[in-house]
Design a protein around this motif. Structure first.
Motif, short mmCIF file in Angstrom:
data_model
loop_
_atom_site.label_atom_id
_atom_site.label_comp_id
_atom_site.label_asym_id
_atom_site.label_seq_id
_atom_site.Cartn_x
_atom_site.Cartn_y
_atom_site.Cartn_z
N TYR A 22 -65.82 76.70 -83.80
CA TYR A 22 -67.02 76.17 -84.42
C TYR A 22 -67.86 77.32 -84.96
O TYR A 22 -68.18 78.26 -84.23
N GLU B 59 -61.05 69.43 -78.29
CA GLU B 59 -61.58 69.63 -76.94
C GLU B 59 -60.79 68.85 -75.87
O GLU B 59 -61.02 69.04 -74.70
N GLU C 112 -66.16 64.46 -66.15
CA GLU C 112 -67.30 64.58 -67.05
C GLU C 112 -68.61 64.49 -66.25
O GLU C 112 -69.57 65.22 -66.52
N GLU D 149 -69.90 57.84 -73.42
CA GLU D 149 -70.79 59.00 -73.33
C GLU D 149 -70.09 60.28 -73.75
O GLU D 149 -70.68 61.14 -74.42
N ARG D 150 -68.83 60.40 -73.36
CA ARG D 150 -68.08 61.59 -73.74
C ARG D 150 -67.95 61.65 -75.26
O ARG D 150 -68.11 62.71 -75.87
N THR E 40 -63.60 74.38 -72.05
CA THR E 40 -64.13 73.97 -73.35
C THR E 40 -65.66 74.08 -73.43
O THR E 40 -66.24 73.81 -74.47
N ARG F 199 -83.46 68.61 -77.32
CA ARG F 199 -83.58 67.66 -78.44
C ARG F 199 -83.21 66.23 -78.01
O ARG F 199 -83.89 65.27 -78.37
N ASP F 200 -82.13 66.10 -77.24
CA ASP F 200 -81.62 64.75 -76.93
C ASP F 200 -82.13 64.21 -75.59
O ASP F 200 -82.03 63.01 -75.35
N ARG G 29 -71.00 62.73 -76.94
CA ARG G 29 -71.17 64.18 -76.83
C ARG G 29 -70.33 64.92 -77.87
O ARG G 29 -70.78 65.90 -78.46
N LYS H 134 -76.61 74.54 -81.91
CA LYS H 134 -76.48 73.11 -81.59
C LYS H 134 -75.20 72.80 -80.81
O LYS H 134 -75.07 71.72 -80.24
N GLN I 44 -63.48 60.38 -66.37
CA GLN I 44 -64.93 60.23 -66.52
C GLN I 44 -65.66 60.91 -65.37
O GLN I 44 -66.75 61.45 -65.55
N VAL J 82 -66.56 56.90 -70.99
CA VAL J 82 -65.80 57.26 -72.19
C VAL J 82 -66.74 57.30 -73.40
O VAL J 82 -66.70 58.24 -74.20
N THR K 25 -72.12 65.10 -81.08
CA THR K 25 -73.26 65.99 -81.27
C THR K 25 -72.82 67.37 -81.76
O THR K 25 -73.65 68.19 -82.11
N ARG L 252 -79.41 71.19 -77.67
CA ARG L 252 -78.86 69.84 -77.55
C ARG L 252 -79.58 69.05 -76.46
O ARG L 252 -79.88 67.87 -76.61
#
Lengths: 513, 301
Positions: free
Chosen positions: A39, B257, A311, B21-22, A351, A151-152, B25, A360, A308, B19, B28, A148
């Motif tokens: 990026y 990612e 995450e 929510e990921r 990552t 802002r969010d 992200r 950002k 999930q 899922v 963004t 990020r």
């Protein structure tokens, strides 16, 4: 069915061998770790931000010089550069502020009908939305959190708190059935450096909605958004003295706590300071809410949605560089899925982008201050010394500023210091467990009790667990979710009192029958 | 629930909120400058340019084949698309007009799009496509059988088609818009992969919703888990509904990612799309000329 199975498994077994051969040949043509797509830098612009060189105290509706005449420098932790000079408030400034707040309470704000107060608070909320970008950029410049997030999350949530409590201002009689809520008077509020604007909103909004006036002391390292908020409140035409903001160091906070003119103290910060406040106000009529440290258990069961959950673990501990009192810093993984979860967690950590908070795409920004950086590094040393297995992904850190790689400590136990003590950084201590009973016992086996998280696909297990966990907030199949309508606060040494929701009104009123 | 085929692993449940929510992200991520240009060209090179209409003719396929090789000759350094995707009876035409351009011919098969026919006809359909020179076969799974819990049927069918494909690579369309839950998407992905799919693909484009990012993420995670377990790579093709350059870049971010750079080429990732190419070309044109131009400058074949 059985026949069908028999019929196919044979040719497939053969086939899959063929596939393996073919694909593994292709695999060698595709090196998997080259960074051929990266990026490009995507820095948020600072053009629209207006900052003064020097900030005074906001007392009685005016920006006034500090009694000491002294100013200190506030820096950008991502670069070390000085952003502005901040007034160093002292006991005398606090006294002036409390006096101004008392006057405003007695003469005006305390008598104002709820629907009139609501108009001011709604106006603050709307103006905050209008200036959201500026607030977000300043929050990131001063605190080091990724743009990020500011802002969010930080800024929209702060505005939402004002909206939410503005809605309560004219409905307090319905919030407390069969009781008459009366405002307390002057509230002293001391806020931390991890969510500077959001914590100001959490504290100011319910206080103003219930008819109190306020003296707010921001953290010394992150005063800028609170001072921009002072400008906003001034522009919103909030009557003078209703909100007073006094910047400074610990002694200023102590004078606020000890000032006889305040009726309530609201504090968010460390447990040692919370204990000091408890002692200081003992024997006085001052009410208090304390929101202190934490060391949350984040529990992953074998029937959890694993991808999930990974995450959720990342959001739990690496959100805001781990500078979160409710961070999921103690991870408990059921032993039969531990290997899988840890492998996936490591892959995900690779990552994460650590670096310039203003970019950002940055996931993990700068550590808030040198002191905090030193503390985190010290705990990392302790973890290594204690024999826990450390994992940090390979990632380049900026040369300047305070940065810390996301860090895992594997094979830890309840006896490790890195498991027992709050680190307040991107450092996760991982333990495994075997049974539900075991994990509940271990989750509660800590002096803190602010928050916890649980991941399982089984609803009954969630309810069973949540009733037994001694934590003020328990997230199920998510983590670090905040909403103005939801109460937040702790058990045990994580403090008492609730902020947010209907519960967040109680600490600012006395109920009369 | 009927039993799973023997080599299909039980996957973890999927939490839809998590899922989504990921995905939010991923979205963004801000892709600028060189990474944007590189991404756009990569996306263009991953497109399966598609025409799947009842009214397809030789003429239409011929025009599409020319477009595939000459997306926008007035722009510099524009890659070709990966493949043309047609019905089996147009494979010959496509093959002829693509010549030795290196662009593959993909053919849908197995009673596309519903898949409601018997095994014999589906195999014949596949064989016809392959015999006519298709490099890739896009089959549909039997959603009815899947939703009845007849997973072995679905598995056997994919395995049989895979065998009929010979050297052609097999893309297995799950038609996720008819599978209703992400848990179903994951199970169908695992069955397809275990049965020999070279690619798994979201949709036919005939059912709404077609490809979505949450569905694609779940499929990418199935591919990832399979790779971690076996070392075997499987390709991914979201199809339908990806019409703008911005969305394509969001998919590439998700791919990057989740699976990493090894998958970021048209051997392992495709976009099934008809109108995406022009939107990407519009962005590339803007980068090269400094201004957006009218869509009339881009061919609509």
């Amino acid at each position: 069915m059985a026949i069908a199975k028999k019929k196919v498994t044979k040719p497939i077994a053969k086939k899959s061998v063929v596939t393996t051969k073919k694909v593994s040949a292709q695999k060698t043509e595709n090196p998997s770790s080259d960074d051929f797509w990266k990026y490009a830098p995507a820095p948020e612009s600072k053009d629209h931000v207006t900052l003064k060189e020097k900030y005074d105290l906001y007392i009685g509706g005016k920006f006034v010089k500090p009694n000491s005449g002294k100013y200190y420098e506030t820096i950008n932790p991502a670069s070390g550069e000085v952003i502005a000079k901040i007034a160093d408030g002292n006991e005398k400034d606090i006294h002036l502020a409390v006096t101004a707040a008392r006057k405003a309470y007695d003469q005006h704000w305390g008598k104002l009908p709820g629907k009139e107060r609501a108009k001011y608070i709604f106006r603050i909320a709307r103006m905050m939305q209008e200036r959201a970008r500026e607030f977000a950029v300043i929050e990131t410049m001063n605190g080091g959190k990724p743009i990020r997030e500011s802002r969010d999350i930080d800024i929209p949530l702060a505005a939402n708190h004002f909206f939410y409590y503005a809605g309560w201002a004219d409905k307090l009689d319905y919030a407390f059935p069969n009781a008459k809520p009366k405002s307390l008077g002057v509230a002293g509020q001391i806020i931390p450096w991890n969510f500077p604007l959001l914590m100001a909103a959490w504290k100011l909004a319910p206080a103003l909605a219930t008819g109190n006036t306020v003296v707010l002391k921001p953290a010394e390292s992150t005063p800028l958004t609170a001072l921009k908020l002072a400008e906003l409140i001034h522009d919103a035409g909030v009557p003078e003295g209703v909100v007073n903001i006094v910047t400074g160091f610990g002694p200023a906070g102590a004078s606020l706590v000890n000032h006889p003119g305040i009726d309530k103290i609201a504090f968010t910060g460390s447990t040692p300071v919370g204990k000091y406040i408890q002692k200081a106000i003992a024997g006085t009529p001052k009410k208090a809410t304390l929101e202190l440290g934490g060391k949350a258990a984040h529990i992953i069961f074998d029937d959890a949605p694993i991808d999930q959950a990974v995450e959720g673990i990342v959001n739990g501990i690496f959100f805001n560089q781990g500078h979160v009192c409710c961070a999921g810093s103690r991870l408990f993984i059921q032993e039969n899925v531990a290997e899988l979860v840890i492998r996936k967690l490591k892959q995900r950590m690779k990552t994460l982008i650590v670096g310039d908070p203003m970019d950002k795409n940055t996931d993990i920004g700068a550590i808030n201050s040198k002191e905090q950086m030193d503390k985190i590094n010290q705990y990392i040393k302790i973890g290594i010394k204690e024999g826990a297995e450390i994992y940090q992904p390979e990632c380049a850190l900026p040369a300047k500023g305070f940065f810390c790689k996301p860090t895992l400590f594997l094979h830890t136990s309840q006896s490790h210091r890195i498991v027992q003590e709050e680190i307040f950084g991107p450092v996760l201590a991982v333990q495994t467990f075997r049974t539900l009973e075991e994990v509940i016992e271990k989750a509660n086996n800590i002096p803190y009790g602010l928050s916890a998280g649980v991941w399982t696909d089984k609803g009954s297990k969630i309810f069973n667990l949540t009733t037994q966990l001694r934590a003020g907030v328990v997230w199920a199949n998510t983590y670090n979710k905040f909403d103005p309508a939801s109460p937040f606060g702790g058990y045990k040494e994580s403090g008492f009192g609730r902020e947010g929701g209907l519960h967040g009104l109680y600490p600012y009123v006395s109920l009369q029958s | 629930m009927l039993p799973l085929p023997p080599n299909v692993h039980h996957a973890s449940p999927i939490d839809q909120v998590g899922v989504e929510e990921r995905v939010a992200r991923f979205n963004t991520r801000s892709i600028k400058k060189e990474s944007k240009m590189q991404g756009l060209k990569m996306a263009l090179n991953m497109i399966d340019l598609t025409t799947l209409e009842g009214k397809d003719t030789v003429g239409k396929v011929q025009q599409l084949c020319y477009k595939a090789q000459h997306l926008a000759d007035h722009l510099l350094d524009v890659p070709k698309v990966a493949a043309i995707c047609v019905y089996p009876n147009h494979v010959k035409t496509a093959k002829k007009h693509l010549g030795n351009s290196g662009i593959k011919v993909a053919s849908v098969a197995t009673a596309f799009p519903s898949g409601n026919s018997n095994r014999r006809i589906k195999l014949l359909d596949t064989k016809m496509a392959v015999d006519h020179g298709a490099d890739e076969v896009d089959m549909v799974i039997s959603r009815g059988e899947f939703l009845q819990g007849n997973y072995n049927f679905v598995y056997d069918e994919i395995a049989a088609i895979k065998e009929a494909c010979g050297m052609a690579r097999l893309k297995v369309i799950l038609e996720t818009g008819e599978l209703s839950t992400l848990d179903h998407v994951r199970l169908a992905s695992d069955i397809a992969i275990a049965a020999g799919a070279d690619f798994i693909k979201t949709s036919t484009g005939k059912i709404q919703p077609a490809a979505t990012m949450p569905v694609t993420l779940v499929m990418l995670q199935a591919i990832k888990d399979h790779f971690d377990r076996t070392g075997i790579m499987i390709g991914m093709k979201p199809a339908g509904g990806i019409s703008t350059a911005k969305i394509a870049l969001q998919y590439l971010v998700m791919l990057y990612e989740t699976l990493g750079t090894a998958w970021m080429n048209n051997h392992w990732f495709r976009f099934g799309a008809s109108s995406l190419a022009n939107d990407i070309l519009m962005q590339i044109g803007k980068e090269q000329t400094g201004a957006y131009y009218s869509s009339d400058y881009l061919s609509k074949d």
